[in-house]
Scaffold this active site. Sequence first.
Site, mmCIF file in Angstrom:
data_model
loop_
_atom_site.group_PDB
_atom_site.id
_atom_site.type_symbol
_atom_site.label_atom_id
_atom_site.label_comp_id
_atom_site.label_asym_id
_atom_site.label_seq_id
_atom_site.Cartn_x
_atom_site.Cartn_y
_atom_site.Cartn_z
ATOM 1 N N SER A 178 0.828 -1.198 0.000
ATOM 2 C CA SER A 178 0.000 0.000 0.000
ATOM 3 C C SER A 178 0.868 1.256 0.000
ATOM 4 C CB SER A 178 -0.949 -0.036 1.202
ATOM 5 O OG SER A 178 -2.011 0.862 1.025
ATOM 6 N N HIS A 198 -7.399 -6.032 -0.411
ATOM 7 C CA HIS A 198 -6.253 -5.125 -0.487
ATOM 8 C C HIS A 198 -4.956 -5.907 -0.393
ATOM 9 C CE1 HIS A 198 -4.010 -1.491 -0.263
ATOM 10 N NE2 HIS A 198 -3.775 -1.533 1.023
ATOM 11 N N ASP A 216 -9.188 -4.449 -5.573
ATOM 12 C CA ASP A 216 -8.616 -3.757 -4.412
ATOM 13 C C ASP A 216 -9.369 -2.451 -4.172
ATOM 14 O OD1 ASP A 216 -6.992 -2.316 -2.589
ATOM 15 O OD2 ASP A 216 -5.222 -3.405 -3.261
#
Length: 510
Positions: A225, A480, A452
Amino acid sequence: MPTPLTLRRCALAVLAALGLAACTPSPLHQSSAPTSAAGSSASEGVDPALAPFYEQQLEWSACGSQQCAEATVPLDWSQPAGDTITVALRRVPASSGEPVGSLLVNPGGPGRSAIDFLPSFQVLVSAEVRAAYDLVAFDPRGVQASSPVTCVEPADLDALTAWVPDFSTPEGVDEAIARSAEYGEACLDRTGPLLGHVDTASAARDMDVLRAALGDDALTYLGYSYGTDLGATYAALFPERVGRLVLDGAMDPTLDSGEVAAGQAAGFEEALRAYVEDCQAAAGCPLDGDVDAGMAQIGDLFDRTRANPMRTSTDRELTVALAFSGVATPLYAQEAWPVLTQALTAALEAGDGTPLLQLADQYYGREPDGTYTTNQNEAFTAILCLDERAPSAFADMQAEAAEIAAVAPTVGQFFSYGGASCADWPVPEVGALDSYAAPGAAPILVIGTTGDPATPYAWAESLAGMLSSGVLLTFEGEGHTAYGRSNSCVKDAVDGYLLTGTAPADGTRC
């Protein structure tokens, strides 16, 4: 009073709190081999003014079954002879006893503590990789164990996460900006000059010192991320030092705040629709009718909690801000969808907001006794406000909110008016880099998940394309990030890259 935080943070640690945590790619690209040996060239070619940082010797001590150390870096990278800060590291030695190098890891954020997340990394990373590498977690500057940003007391954070500002009028926006400015001044009072130096580029420069101090000629790194933003920034600054970089749940560092907000809003809208469809296909779903009807019921829940916060079994009410955080948290992993069903059942059928409040608290790191386990909330705002200042004029934000609502009618309201948070932040903006091409870097593996919600798949495509050596690996699924939670195809591709330097063919889909 502090300002609300927008939902732009990796939730890997939340998935760990929830107890969560098939194709054959063909080889194409070869990466440089990692090295870690005494007398290596890990600090070769650095500015003499920076040599004391690059040549420092880490002193490791036992931390239970792990090892701890601290590295010293400049507070201000433009003034290496000035004040210094420390970056905390924690290491799990390679299980083989013969490491080929160090694998630095970051769980995202900005603001997540990699040190706290290290036990989960040990599960996410395969046994073969753990045997080959020392697994090294570090908290970036400003985060948790590394000269942390500090702003307010826990009760103020409770108010921060629960606050529902009125963005419908210029006066309401002005109030939000003023309260955000007051929060920023509190951060400056408690944190001091560090508040102006917790930007992503400074953290990436710290990573190069860590690489050298660990004895590695090239950086081997796994970032999730926001950790992909950190990794891409490192590659842009030090392309010749890139070894094997895995950027999973990729962000596009060239997007402005409005584009990020619209992308995430659309991502969460689609993830919520996918959840509703799955819920309605199973017994016990509290959402009636078809997907549109189910989405409308969730929208009605938000409307009701905005007008009248819902009771819980605690002395805190479930505001609409907390309700959305509770709904959004399980969308990070399909395995958590049953938890969302339980929470929605309690809210819709019994008027009990307790389960949604508990999910929101897990997201924000709040304990039942009212304490917070990390400084992730303060660090998040401090880092983002340094990296970019979004437009904060009412007309601009109102127009942006309309565009977001068009692509995310149910959840778009929670991704709008973000410019108010940093409008009067008390330290100057640092900004992003001019280019992230990283010419000359070894192959960099970029992973995107088609469903996602937090880092839309298009961002992975964009990042892989802008990196001169980017290689795109696609996981066709929900949730995710992918490595450690998806399938053997992704695992084999990432493991092969980390262990041999051979990246999968660009465009491989799993």
